[in-house]
Write a protein that holds these residues in place. Structure first.
Motif, PDB file in Angstrom:
ATOM      1  N   THR A  92      37.155  45.372  30.849  1.00 21.44           N
ATOM      2  CA  THR A  92      35.716  45.413  30.598  1.00 21.44           C
ATOM      3  C   THR A  92      35.062  45.862  31.894  1.00 21.44           C
ATOM      4  N   PRO A  93      34.718  47.137  32.030  1.00 20.12           N
ATOM      5  CA  PRO A  93      34.191  47.623  33.308  1.00 20.12           C
ATOM      6  C   PRO A  93      32.967  46.837  33.764  1.00 20.12           C
ATOM      7  N   CYS A  94      32.915  46.584  35.068  1.00 17.05           N
ATOM      8  CA  CYS A  94      31.794  45.858  35.647  1.00 17.05           C
ATOM      9  C   CYS A  94      30.554  46.748  35.663  1.00 17.05           C
ATOM     10  N   LEU A  95      29.417  46.160  35.345  1.00 19.53           N
ATOM     11  CA  LEU A  95      28.163  46.900  35.314  1.00 19.53           C
ATOM     12  C   LEU A  95      27.511  46.999  36.682  1.00 19.53           C
ATOM     13  N   PHE A  96      27.984  46.218  37.654  1.00 17.47           N
ATOM     14  CA  PHE A  96      27.270  46.102  38.920  1.00 17.47           C
ATOM     15  C   PHE A  96      27.966  46.801  40.082  1.00 17.47           C
ATOM     16  N   THR A  97      29.252  47.059  39.975  1.00 15.06           N
ATOM     17  CA  THR A  97      29.970  47.666  41.084  1.00 15.06           C
ATOM     18  C   THR A  97      30.094  49.170  40.866  1.00 15.06           C
ATOM     19  N   THR A  98      30.255  49.901  41.946  1.00 17.26           N
ATOM     20  CA  THR A  98      30.316  51.357  41.834  1.00 17.26           C
ATOM     21  C   THR A  98      31.627  51.837  41.229  1.00 17.26           C
ATOM     22  N   THR A  99      32.654  50.991  41.291  1.00 21.89           N
ATOM     23  CA  THR A  99      33.963  51.377  40.776  1.00 21.89           C
ATOM     24  C   THR A  99      34.244  50.835  39.379  1.00 21.89           C
ATOM     25  N   GLY A 100      33.414  49.917  38.887  1.00 14.51           N
ATOM     26  CA  GLY A 100      33.695  49.228  37.629  1.00 14.51           C
ATOM     27  C   GLY A 100      34.677  48.096  37.766  1.00 14.51           C
ATOM     28  N   ALA A 101      35.116  47.819  39.011  1.00 16.38           N
ATOM     29  CA  ALA A 101      36.112  46.775  39.250  1.00 16.38           C
ATOM     30  C   ALA A 101      35.459  45.420  39.422  1.00 16.38           C
ATOM     31  N   LYS A 102      36.165  44.392  38.994  1.00 18.33           N
ATOM     32  CA  LYS A 102      35.842  43.006  39.295  1.00 18.33           C
ATOM     33  C   LYS A 102      36.950  42.465  40.202  1.00 18.33           C
ATOM     34  N   GLY A 103      36.757  41.255  40.710  1.00 19.60           N
ATOM     35  CA  GLY A 103      37.755  40.688  41.600  1.00 19.60           C
ATOM     36  C   GLY A 103      38.994  40.214  40.863  1.00 19.60           C
ATOM     37  N   ALA A 104      40.130  40.200  41.577  1.00 19.65           N
ATOM     38  CA  ALA A 104      41.393  39.810  40.950  1.00 19.65           C
ATOM     39  C   ALA A 104      42.208  38.855  41.805  1.00 19.65           C
ATOM     40  N   GLY A 105      41.646  38.346  42.894  1.00 19.63           N
ATOM     41  CA  GLY A 105      42.461  37.625  43.852  1.00 19.63           C
ATOM     42  C   GLY A 105      42.813  36.196  43.506  1.00 19.63           C
ATOM     43  N   GLU A 106      41.995  35.529  42.695  1.00 15.64           N
ATOM     44  CA  GLU A 106      42.161  34.091  42.549  1.00 15.64           C
ATOM     45  C   GLU A 106      42.488  33.622  41.140  1.00 15.64           C
ATOM     46  N   GLY A 107      42.364  34.497  40.159  1.00 12.05           N
ATOM     47  CA  GLY A 107      42.500  34.081  38.773  1.00 12.05           C
ATOM     48  C   GLY A 107      43.816  33.410  38.444  1.00 12.05           C
ATOM     49  N   GLY A 108      44.909  33.900  39.010  1.00 16.13           N
ATOM     50  CA  GLY A 108      46.206  33.299  38.720  1.00 16.13           C
ATOM     51  C   GLY A 108      46.248  31.834  39.107  1.00 16.13           C
ATOM     52  N   THR A 109      45.722  31.534  40.283  1.00 17.14           N
ATOM     53  CA  THR A 109      45.704  30.152  40.752  1.00 17.14           C
ATOM     54  C   THR A 109      44.778  29.282  39.916  1.00 17.14           C
ATOM     55  N   ILE A 110      43.662  29.865  39.460  1.00 15.55           N
ATOM     56  CA  ILE A 110      42.668  29.095  38.710  1.00 15.55           C
ATOM     57  C   ILE A 110      43.223  28.628  37.369  1.00 15.55           C
ATOM     58  N   GLY A 111      43.924  29.508  36.680  1.00 19.34           N
ATOM     59  CA  GLY A 111      44.346  29.196  35.321  1.00 19.34           C
ATOM     60  C   GLY A 111      45.618  28.404  35.186  1.00 19.34           C
ATOM     61  N   ALA A 112      46.492  28.460  36.176  1.00 23.28           N
ATOM     62  CA  ALA A 112      47.827  27.887  36.022  1.00 23.28           C
ATOM     63  C   ALA A 112      47.858  26.368  35.864  1.00 23.28           C
ATOM     64  N   PRO A 113      47.167  25.580  36.698  1.00 18.39           N
ATOM     65  CA  PRO A 113      47.300  24.120  36.548  1.00 18.39           C
ATOM     66  C   PRO A 113      46.901  23.613  35.174  1.00 18.39           C
ATOM     67  N   ALA A 114      45.801  24.131  34.615  1.00 19.16           N
ATOM     68  CA  ALA A 114      45.357  23.674  33.292  1.00 19.16           C
ATOM     69  C   ALA A 114      46.370  24.024  32.221  1.00 19.16           C
ATOM     70  N   ALA A 115      46.883  25.267  32.261  1.00 17.05           N
ATOM     71  CA  ALA A 115      47.835  25.688  31.233  1.00 17.05           C
ATOM     72  C   ALA A 115      49.113  24.866  31.301  1.00 17.05           C
ATOM     73  N   VAL A 116      49.622  24.618  32.517  1.00 15.96           N
ATOM     74  CA  VAL A 116      50.849  23.828  32.670  1.00 15.96           C
ATOM     75  C   VAL A 116      50.614  22.391  32.218  1.00 15.96           C
ATOM     76  N   LEU A 117      49.504  21.792  32.640  1.00 13.50           N
ATOM     77  CA  LEU A 117      49.217  20.409  32.254  1.00 13.50           C
ATOM     78  C   LEU A 117      49.059  20.282  30.743  1.00 13.50           C
TER      79      LEU A 117
END
Length: 800
Positions: free
Chosen positions: A743-768
């Motif tokens: 889903t391209p970003c509407l605010f950045t010149t490249t259409g990119a959003k950040g990708a650095g932290e999502g893996g860490t955010i989602g893992a504990p909840a899914a495992v638990l």
């Protein structure tokens, strides 16, 4: 809602892209950093050796809370090889001061001294710096220190800190509370709970962790007499902020401090704050007139460096009979250790959790209180995800609990609550830009169904085995701009970034950016953006970071901001340079700028594309034949641009699905399958995004199942080596199936959003959630992490 589509398959690896039709953005080109790093040609702080260099280590407190009755350093000076030893009085440095613009009942400042003066507040706090001819002599010198303490009762937990009559870690902080903010309170929320058909609660704690970058912290400081300047080589994510604080603490003009970051082996947020040791090493170098190196050993890294994650949540949610969430009420307490970090302060974790807890769900009523308490532990810094792994775990547990209470499928209850219409302004006054919340959830569930895991779970149950399936659905606000940080009322407001793109006479490009690479592949992804914008070969682009003399200004790399903010600044600067190239090229062809455009390494006429002038010829005119330049165009080929994210920024999103098996007899949690469906907008380099996902998920699993630092009643940390701090290996981390949505970003010149932290955010909840699904026949539910084998085994033994 913006259309969302699967990401196109990555193109074959390569280092060269066609300047015309074959765009580099969106392709998994090979990382340009790898040849240097994989062949041992990288240069890290500990690789730096300067003539006459000395080595430093620190005398550290061996107790958690005490007044310093006597600090006898004379014996250190007699140790062979020791050159000098300095305490706080010797160096006379100003404290590191982190501030929020909030009243005292909301925020209590706690300045961090470079070296402890009258009082120590955690085991490992630095008391003196020992400087010696080699690292071994420095370590010997530490052993000769004599310290006598008047012991004070330590505070070693958030509950102890808040207890009536508890000892005070800081005299100014009543009830040991540094931050106490009630950010939201929907009118009538108590009535909503009173009338709700279903109210569920979660009471959870999460363990204290170390971000554990492969390279520990370190610094090499030396005075440059020619430039009249202190040069500080250090592994920091935020070089300009280190420069600012170092100058203030040392009493120097900021011009007189240059911070240089060589290659860096990870940071994960731990290195995005300013520490004490690099400032002390710089002060020692100034006093002695010789270069001084300090490298943190692993024991100090585990116990005395910045830690994170220790939080407690007491949360309840009200649901309608159909599973629609009606209200969310939360009390968040974060154990922030002994001091506020610079520049984020102790508010970094409770303010993040309070502002963003509703996450991907349409929550109509919300109340939250967020508190940061101070204890006699090492201070807290941001760590990949910053509170989001914790509050996502809490909210996802609420969804699971409500689904069970109401007899609704766990995936279905999420479907009924996720945001689907965008832009969406939540009860937390945050506006969410378009994302694929429902699409990612549906695709993740479909993958696990299609692969047969639900059937496998039924078969395992028939065989007496314990399989469970768990999900987490979440968003990640990325690339926080000035507006978002200002909303926290920070005195130092991060946000923007500045880039310069410069072309030389050969047509090669030098690009500066204020972001700081420490594993994120900036040398590759930033170059892809510039190469596409200017239609040049990737090999023509060189990225420069981490030098406060060469980089105008920047806030570094944290909070998934590099491509969102830094990449947009780079693209803007490249576009401005492109406009100058077009103007000059058109002039050299006796044409108007509006009749010309960029081509493959050239400027060409729109109507006659065969008529071109190469970048090399344009550069020759710009630098070597300025008499050919038209009026109004200055010599040289460079452009500078900035970028900031205003309003509420952009949100990446993902759904994680996990299958686990619980093993009787050992309580081991084995992850059989891990599926991640992620959407970070336009993926500049899909392979890099996947690497970020996998690395983040590994850290998330580590927090869910393994890593924790505990303290005894005297405040002594339990994990002083990898014998005690349980870091997962490749054996415990499964292969991860990654599916991309875009889903391209509407605010950045490249259409990119950040990708650095999502893996860490989602893992504990899914495992638990997966573990609890496997435990469902026992009637036991777990709500805290890490999930230990002992806890799992006890739960399995309690089954009917």
């Amino acid at each position: 809602m913006s259309p969302t589509a699967p990401h196109p398959a990555p193109a074959p690896h390569g280092t060269h892209g066609s300047p015309e039709g074959d765009r580099l953005v969106g392709r998994s080109v090979r990382r340009r950093e790898d040849p240097r790093l994989l062949t041992g040609r990288g240069r890290f702080v500990d690789d730096i050796a300067l003539p006459g260099m000395l080595h430093a280590q620190f005398v550290r407190s061996t107790v958690a809370h005490a007044r310093i009755a006597e600090l006898d350093l004379d014996g250190i000076r007699e140790v062979p090889g020791v050159v000098a030893v300095f305490d706080a009085a010797d160096l006379g440095l100003a404290d590191i001061a982190a501030r929020l613009d909030r009243p005292l009942h909301e925020f209590v400042p706690t300045d961090m001294p470079i070296l402890a003066r009258d009082r120590v507040r955690y085991v490992g706090e630095p008391l003196a710096i020992v400087v010696a001819r080699d690292a071994y002599a420095a370590e010997d010198g530490i052993e000769a220190a004599k310290v006598r303490y008047d012991i004070l009762p330590p505070v070693v937990s958030d509950t102890a800190a808040l207890a009536p009559g508890a000892p005070l870690v800081h005299d100014a902080a009543a009830r040991n509370t540094l931050v106490d903010v009630a950010m939201f309170a929907t009118e009538g929320i108590d009535d909503v709970f009173a009338a709700a058909p279903c109210v569920v609660e979660v009471h959870t704690t999460t363990g204290r962790q170390n971000a554990l970058p492969l390279e520990t912290r370190g610094a090499v400081a030396a005075w440059d007499a020619k430039e009249d300047q202190l040069v500080l080589h250090t592994c920091t994510q935020t070089p300009h902020q280190v420069r600012t604080v170092a100058a203030a603490c040392l009493g120097l003009d900021e011009r007189a401090v240059r911070v240089v970051v060589p290659d860096m082996g990870g940071g994960f947020g731990q290195k995005c704050v300013v520490g004490r040791e690099e400032i002390a090493a710089a002060a020692a170098a100034l006093r002695l007139g010789r270069p001084v190196k300090w490298i943190e050993d692993r024991k100090d890294a585990l116990t005395a460096s910045f830690l994170a994650r220790e939080q407690r949540y007491d949360v309840r949610a009200a649901f309608a009979a159909d599973g629609t969430i009606l209200a969310l009420d939360a009390d968040v307490v974060c154990d922030m250790g002994a001091y506020s970090c610079y520049p984020f302060t102790a508010g970094i974790e409770p303010l993040m959790a309070s502002a963003e807890m509703p996450s991907v769900y349409k929550v109509p009523a919300y109340r939250v209180r967020g508190r940061a308490v101070t204890t006699n532990k090492a201070p807290t810094a941001p760590y990949r995800g910053v509170s989001r792994p914790q509050y996502v775990m809490v909210v996802e547990r609420l969804m699971e609990r409500a689904a069970r209470e109401l007899g609704i499928d766990a995936v279905e209850i999420r479907r009924r609550n996720v945001i689907t219409e965008f832009p969406y302004t939540g009860v937390n006054n945050i506006t969410y830009d378009p994302g694929s919340y429902l699409e990612s959830l549906d695709l993740c569930a479909k993958v696990l169904h299609d692969e047969g895991w639900y059937a496998a779970k039924e078969q395992a149950a028939a065989e007496g085995r314990h399989l469970g399936i768990g999900y987490s659905c979440f968003s990640e606000r990325t690339g926080y701009g000035s507006t978002a940080f200002a909303a926290r009322k920070m005195q130092v407001v991060p946000g923007f970034d500045i880039s310069e793109v410069r072309m030389d006479t050969t047509g090669a490009l030098t690009v500066t950016t204020g972001t700081q690479n420490h594993g994120q592949s900036h040398e590759t992804t930033m170059a892809q953006i510039v190469a596409d914008e200017l239609h040049v070969d990737l090999g023509k682009v060189r990225i420069h970071q981490g030098d406060t003399e060469r980089i105008t200004y920047g806030w570094g790399t944290f909070a998934s901001r590099s491509i969102v903010v830094g990449g947009s600044a780079v693209q803007r600067a490249a576009a401005k340079l492109g406009a100058k190239l077009v103007a000059l090229g058109a002039h050299l062809m006796d044409a108007k700028p509006e009749d010309a455009e960029l081509g493959a390494g050239c400027v060409r006429l729109r109507a006659e594309p065969e008529r071109t002038v190469s970048y090399e010829r344009i550069a020759e005119a710009a630098y070597l034949r300025s008499n050919l330049l038209p009026d109004g165009i200055e010599p040289g080929l460079s452009a500078t641009a900035s970028f900031d994210v205003f309003d509420d920024g952009t949100f990446s999103n993902a759904t994680h699905g996990v299958v686990v098996e619980l093993h009787e007899g050992t309580g081991r949690v084995e992850i059989l399958r891990y599926v991640c469906v992620e959407d970070c907008g336009v993926a500049v380099n899909p392979q890099v995004v996947e690497g970020q996902c996998r690395g983040g998920i590994a850290q998330g699993i580590a927090g869910a199942l393994f890593e924790q630092i505990t303290y005894d009643a005297q405040g002594e940390p339990s994990a002083t080596s990898f014998m005690d701090y349980k870091v997962p290996t490749a054996w415990e981390i499964p292969d991860v199936a990654i599916h991309h949505l875009e889903t391209p970003c509407l605010f950045t010149t490249t259409g990119a959003k950040g990708a650095g932290e999502g893996g860490t955010i989602g893992a504990p909840a899914a495992v638990l959630n997966a573990v609890n699904d496997a435990l469902a026949p026992t009637g036991v539910e777990l709500d805290s992490t890490p999930i230990t084998p002992e806890t799992v085994q006890r739960a399995l033994e309690s089954r009917p």
